[in-house]
Design an enzyme around this catalytic site. Structure first.
Site, PDB file in Angstrom:
ATOM      1  N   HIS A 198      45.512  41.504  30.307  1.00  0.00           N
ATOM      2  CA  HIS A 198      46.528  41.534  31.361  1.00  0.00           C
ATOM      3  C   HIS A 198      47.653  42.508  31.039  1.00  0.00           C
ATOM      4  O   HIS A 198      47.891  42.837  29.880  1.00  0.00           O
ATOM      5  CB  HIS A 198      47.062  40.136  31.691  1.00  0.00           C
ATOM      6  CG  HIS A 198      47.657  39.399  30.526  1.00  0.00           C
ATOM      7  ND1 HIS A 198      48.964  39.541  30.141  1.00  0.00           N
ATOM      8  CD2 HIS A 198      47.122  38.491  29.673  1.00  0.00           C
ATOM      9  CE1 HIS A 198      49.214  38.741  29.105  1.00  0.00           C
ATOM     10  NE2 HIS A 198      48.110  38.109  28.787  1.00  0.00           N
TER      11      HIS A 198
ATOM     12  N   ASP B 177      50.916  42.149  31.999  1.00  0.00           N
ATOM     13  CA  ASP B 177      52.268  41.586  31.901  1.00  0.00           C
ATOM     14  C   ASP B 177      52.509  40.915  30.549  1.00  0.00           C
ATOM     15  O   ASP B 177      51.580  40.678  29.777  1.00  0.00           O
ATOM     16  CB  ASP B 177      52.522  40.589  33.045  1.00  0.00           C
ATOM     17  CG  ASP B 177      51.552  39.408  33.029  1.00  0.00           C
ATOM     18  OD1 ASP B 177      50.373  39.611  32.677  1.00  0.00           O
ATOM     19  OD2 ASP B 177      51.977  38.280  33.359  1.00  0.00           O
TER      20      ASP B 177
ATOM     21  N   GLU C 231      49.319  37.232  34.565  1.00  0.00           N
ATOM     22  CA  GLU C 231      48.631  36.165  33.818  1.00  0.00           C
ATOM     23  C   GLU C 231      49.626  35.140  33.298  1.00  0.00           C
ATOM     24  O   GLU C 231      49.369  33.945  33.299  1.00  0.00           O
ATOM     25  CB  GLU C 231      47.845  36.765  32.642  1.00  0.00           C
ATOM     26  CG  GLU C 231      46.943  35.765  31.909  1.00  0.00           C
ATOM     27  CD  GLU C 231      47.631  34.944  30.830  1.00  0.00           C
ATOM     28  OE1 GLU C 231      47.070  33.905  30.435  1.00  0.00           O
ATOM     29  OE2 GLU C 231      48.743  35.319  30.374  1.00  0.00           O
TER      30      GLU C 231
ATOM     31  N   ASP D 293      37.737  37.519  27.626  1.00  0.00           N
ATOM     32  CA  ASP D 293      39.166  37.669  27.895  1.00  0.00           C
ATOM     33  C   ASP D 293      39.932  37.420  26.601  1.00  0.00           C
ATOM     34  O   ASP D 293      39.348  36.984  25.603  1.00  0.00           O
ATOM     35  CB  ASP D 293      39.589  36.665  28.993  1.00  0.00           C
ATOM     36  CG  ASP D 293      40.939  37.017  29.628  1.00  0.00           C
ATOM     37  OD1 ASP D 293      41.571  38.016  29.215  1.00  0.00           O
ATOM     38  OD2 ASP D 293      41.359  36.282  30.547  1.00  0.00           O
TER      39      ASP D 293
HETATM   40 ZN   LIG Z   1      48.109  36.605  27.343  1.00  0.00          ZN
END
Ligand SMILES: [Zn+2]
Length: 515
Positions: free
Chosen positions: A132, A134, A199, A226
């Protein structure tokens, strides 16, 4: 009848001794013959011709990435301008990725990025690497050893918010892809890179939209990797090697509201029981009666079994005989807050609201309970248990609101019979040859909560070595990654992409999982 007593006693004693002998024999035999779950694939070496060094250019790109203050504050509240600038920076930094005819890039939900790298063999199911864009806000800025958005390098470490969560996997996977495409390689299997932009505030505008886009395309993803648990030193007692924890599930969450309405009145003439008193007792009951210890029923048991052969003797005996010692290990585990989070659904009393005047008895009181649900339990079971424990009809117990229930994630395949777990394990042991790989679950959530519809094999693992002491830097003060560790991140993704060119196949050891 009494005359037979000595004989009966002798029989009982003999029976007991026999049982003990058999149990001991089984325990010893299993301890000695318990299978190893570890592999030793060819190691990735710095001297390999295709080793990707974290040279000055790559390091500069990474430290620049840290300087974008892509903070997510709360749902829908982020830093859109920084995100837009960061997206531009990514485009400029990886020219081959962004100009290759094999790559399609979509900007999804305004800032999230979805890349599709076309494989040469259309018959192979695609896979997906997620990260992600952010980061979480800064805390205790004064205590940082380097400004949190500086990306400053100090004593071999790069400091800054996002170095571990999770710009290292974001930039590392792009570096690997840039390297691969620059050397003229086309992957056989189609690959997606998915980078959400919110996220840290549950991914409602990023990952959720990415998931929809992929679903509309009718994609079935063979596996998703992930961010997640890492390679940790000194994690288990009795294990000297670092352990690579691959999360095959995530705990669920359930926020419960308890409410009591009773007679109010003036403080000078109280009734026998107040709303506050009734509720306080109910809340205390929940705290005193934890949810059942689930150790041994879910992936947390495999976590010990997969490293059993590498443990020192007493731990090895316990871990290779969980059929007998699960209750004991579960009890030991539950002694610390961290271990307890793996052993059961946890209960945290987080808010208590009642009354607004010193001399008025409040007619109502409310308490909020934050449960994190063990992968082998359901939200309904948790609610039912709470009701049973409280056992007081005056206490109304309910799910706080529709967004307060999030079930535990399905458990992804793991072990020797799972080809997707196997390719992950192989890649991990190529990059971290000392590490033992073992499945676990996460007590926190990732963007993968939005990806359940895309794949049944979802893994949460960040290819980064950390000490237990360093784990608190994540979301905390002085978040950092060493240059060496970042280099491994890049090479991990490079090897994973390369390994995915080979057929996905199970390792044949003649052993079936599920002891
Ligand atoms: Zn994270």
């Amino acid at each position: 009848m009494w005359a037979n007593l000595p004989r009966v006693l002798a029989l009982v004693v003999r029976g007991f001794a026999l049982t003990l002998a058999v149990l001991t024999a089984v325990v010893v035999i299993r301890t000695v013959t318990f299978p190893s779950y570890q592999t030793s694939p060819p190691e990735c070496k710095v001297t390999d011709p295709d080793f990707i060094p974290a040279d000055e250019e790559r390091l500069a790109r990474f430290t620049s990435a840290i300087q974008f203050q892509t903070v997510s504050y709360e749902r829908g509240v982020g830093t859109p301008q920084e995100l837009a600038k960061f997206v531009q920076f990514i485009q400029k930094s990886f020219p081959t990725v962004h100009s290759s005819p094999m790559v399609r890039r979509d900007v999804v939900g305004n800032y999230s990025l979805l890349y599709r790298v076309e494989g040469s063999d259309a018959s192979l199911q695609p896979y997906m690497l997620a990260s992600h864009l952010d980061v979480v806000p800064i805390t205790e800025e004064a205590n940082w050893e380097a400004p949190p958005f500086s990306g400053q390098v100090k004593d071999g470490y790069i400091y800054g918010r996002g170095t571990i969560d999770t710009k290292h996997t974001l930039m590392g996977s792009l570096e690997a892809l840039e390297f691969l495409l620059s050397s003229g390689h086309q992957p056989k299997r189609t690959l997606y890179l998915a980078f959400g932009h919110d996220e840290e505030t549950h991914g409602h505008f990023g990952a959720k939209v990415i998931s929809k886009v992929l679903q509309q395309r009718g994609e079935e993803i063979v596996f998703i990797l992930d961010e997640g648990t890492m390679v940790v030193d000194d994690f288990f007692p009795g294990v000297s090697k670092p352990v690579a924890l691959v999360s095959v599930s995530e705990k669920g969450s359930l926020v419960v509201k308890l409410k009591v309405q009773a007679e109010g009145g003036h403080g000078s003439m109280p009734t026998k029981e107040s709303a506050i008193g009734i509720l306080a007792r109910a809340a205390k009951k929940l705290e005193d009666n934890p949810h059942p210890n689930m150790f041994g029923t879910g992936p947390e048991a495999r976590m010990l079994e997969y490293v059993a052969t590498e443990m020192t003797l007493p731990y090895r005996m316990l871990s290779s005989n969980l059929w007998l010692f699960s209750p004991l290990v579960g009890l030991l585990l539950s002694q610390t807050p961290q271990g307890n989070a793996y052993a059961r659904t946890t209960t945290a009393l987080t808010r208590f609201t009642a009354g607004n005047k010193d001399n008025v008895i409040s007619p109502e009181a409310e308490v909020i309970v934050d449960h994190r649900i063990h992968p082998m339990q359901t939200a309904e079971e948790v609610l039912e248990f709470d009701r049973m424990v409280i056992n007081d009809a005056r206490v109304v117990l309910d799910v706080k609101d529709s967004s307060s229930v999030f079930p535990p994630s399905p458990i992804s395949p793991h072990g020797k019979d799972s080809p997707t777990y196997a390719v992950l394990q192989k890649t991990i042991q190529q990059i971290f040859p000392d590490a033992l790989v073992t499945p676990t679950f996460m007590v926190a959530n990732t963007d993968t909560r939005h990806y359940w519809n895309l794949s049944s094999a979802i893994y949460r693992f960040s290819p980064c070595a950390m000490s237990v002491a360093d784990l608190k830097r994540i979301h905390g003060v002085n978040e950092r990654i060493s240059i060496k560790a970042y280099e491994k991140v890049i090479n991990f993704y490079y090897h994973l992409i390369s390994n995915m060119d080979e057929p996905l196949d199970v390792q044949h050891h003649g052993h079936t999982d599920g002891l």
